[in-house]
Write an enzyme that holds these catalytic residues in place. Structure first.
Site, PDB file in Angstrom:
ATOM      1  N   LYS A  54       0.552  -1.446   0.194  1.00  0.00           N
ATOM      2  CA  LYS A  54       0.695  -0.080  -0.127  1.00  0.00           C
ATOM      3  C   LYS A  54       0.812   1.289   0.120  1.00  0.00           C
ATOM      4  O   LYS A  54       1.801   1.187   0.749  1.00  0.00           O
ATOM      5  CB  LYS A  54      -1.015  -0.075   1.024  1.00  0.00           C
ATOM      6  CG  LYS A  54      -1.707   1.292   1.401  1.00  0.00           C
ATOM      7  CD  LYS A  54      -2.900   1.144   2.756  1.00  0.00           C
ATOM      8  CE  LYS A  54      -3.912   0.226   2.575  1.00  0.00           C
ATOM      9  NZ  LYS A  54      -4.656   1.078   4.185  1.00  0.00           N
ATOM     10  N   CYS A  72       0.256  15.026  -5.602  1.00  0.00           N
ATOM     11  CA  CYS A  72      -0.155  14.862  -6.682  1.00  0.00           C
ATOM     12  C   CYS A  72      -2.224  13.306  -6.671  1.00  0.00           C
ATOM     13  O   CYS A  72      -1.887  12.568  -5.763  1.00  0.00           O
ATOM     14  CB  CYS A  72       0.834  13.617  -6.941  1.00  0.00           C
ATOM     15  SG  CYS A  72       0.316  12.246  -8.609  1.00  0.00           S
ATOM     16  N   CYS A  74      -3.501  11.926  -9.439  1.00  0.00           N
ATOM     17  CA  CYS A  74      -3.775  11.380 -10.772  1.00  0.00           C
ATOM     18  C   CYS A  74      -2.911   9.833 -10.890  1.00  0.00           C
ATOM     19  O   CYS A  74      -2.341   9.170 -11.336  1.00  0.00           O
ATOM     20  CB  CYS A  74      -3.206  12.339 -12.277  1.00  0.00           C
ATOM     21  SG  CYS A  74      -1.272  12.248 -12.111  1.00  0.00           S
ATOM     22  N   CYS A  83       2.652  17.354  -6.826  1.00  0.00           N
ATOM     23  CA  CYS A  83       2.500  17.032  -7.991  1.00  0.00           C
ATOM     24  C   CYS A  83       3.295  17.440  -8.913  1.00  0.00           C
ATOM     25  O   CYS A  83       3.772  18.617  -8.489  1.00  0.00           O
ATOM     26  CB  CYS A  83       1.300  17.558  -8.110  1.00  0.00           C
ATOM     27  SG  CYS A  83       0.571  18.323 -10.004  1.00  0.00           S
ATOM     28  N   HIS A  87      -0.669  15.733 -14.831  1.00  0.00           N
ATOM     29  CA  HIS A  87      -1.931  15.799 -15.340  1.00  0.00           C
ATOM     30  C   HIS A  87      -2.781  16.391 -15.561  1.00  0.00           C
ATOM     31  O   HIS A  87      -4.249  15.871 -16.592  1.00  0.00           O
ATOM     32  CB  HIS A  87      -3.213  15.655 -13.494  1.00  0.00           C
ATOM     33  CG  HIS A  87      -2.681  16.909 -12.988  1.00  0.00           C
ATOM     34  ND1 HIS A  87      -1.778  17.554 -12.638  1.00  0.00           N
ATOM     35  CD2 HIS A  87      -3.644  18.287 -13.939  1.00  0.00           C
ATOM     36  CE1 HIS A  87      -1.581  18.690 -12.611  1.00  0.00           C
ATOM     37  NE2 HIS A  87      -2.908  19.144 -13.266  1.00  0.00           N
TER      38      HIS A  87
END
Length: 106
Positions: A54, A72, A74, A83, A87
């Protein structure tokens, strides 16, 4: 003339059936995608920390330089969990609308 009518009817019926099939397939797959982990046919995360069971990241508010940080959502960022704007291309390629989670300091 009977053959032309039959061809037209068959073509129209086939087009209608295909349209209904693709519409239903899209609607049912998008509704069920979030219903359970076993219903996903493809993973969301393609490359981030695949060696772990995980992916969990913690960002301490003290680590944020400036007044905000973009996280982030995406799973495509080369700087994950932050990020990097990837995306934008993902959205263009897929028609998706994902964007970053922006965390602001008080």
């Amino acid at each position: 003339s009977e053959l032309a009518k039959l061809t037209l009817f068959t073509g129209a019926s086939g087009f209608l059936a295909y349209s209904v099939y693709t519409t239903c397939r899209y609607k049912f797959s998008s509704k069920s995608a979030g219903s359970s982990a076993s219903s996903h046919s493809q993973p969301v995360n393609w490359s981030v920390q695949k060696d772990k069971d995980k992916v969990v990241n913690t960002v301490d508010i003290e680590e944020i330089s400036g007044d905000k940080v973009c996280m982030c959502r995406c799973w495509r960022s080369k700087q994950f969990p932050y990020c990097d704007g990837t995306h934008n291309q993902h959205n263009k390629d897929t028609g998706d609308n994902v964007g970053p989670l922006i965390v602001k300091k008080g």
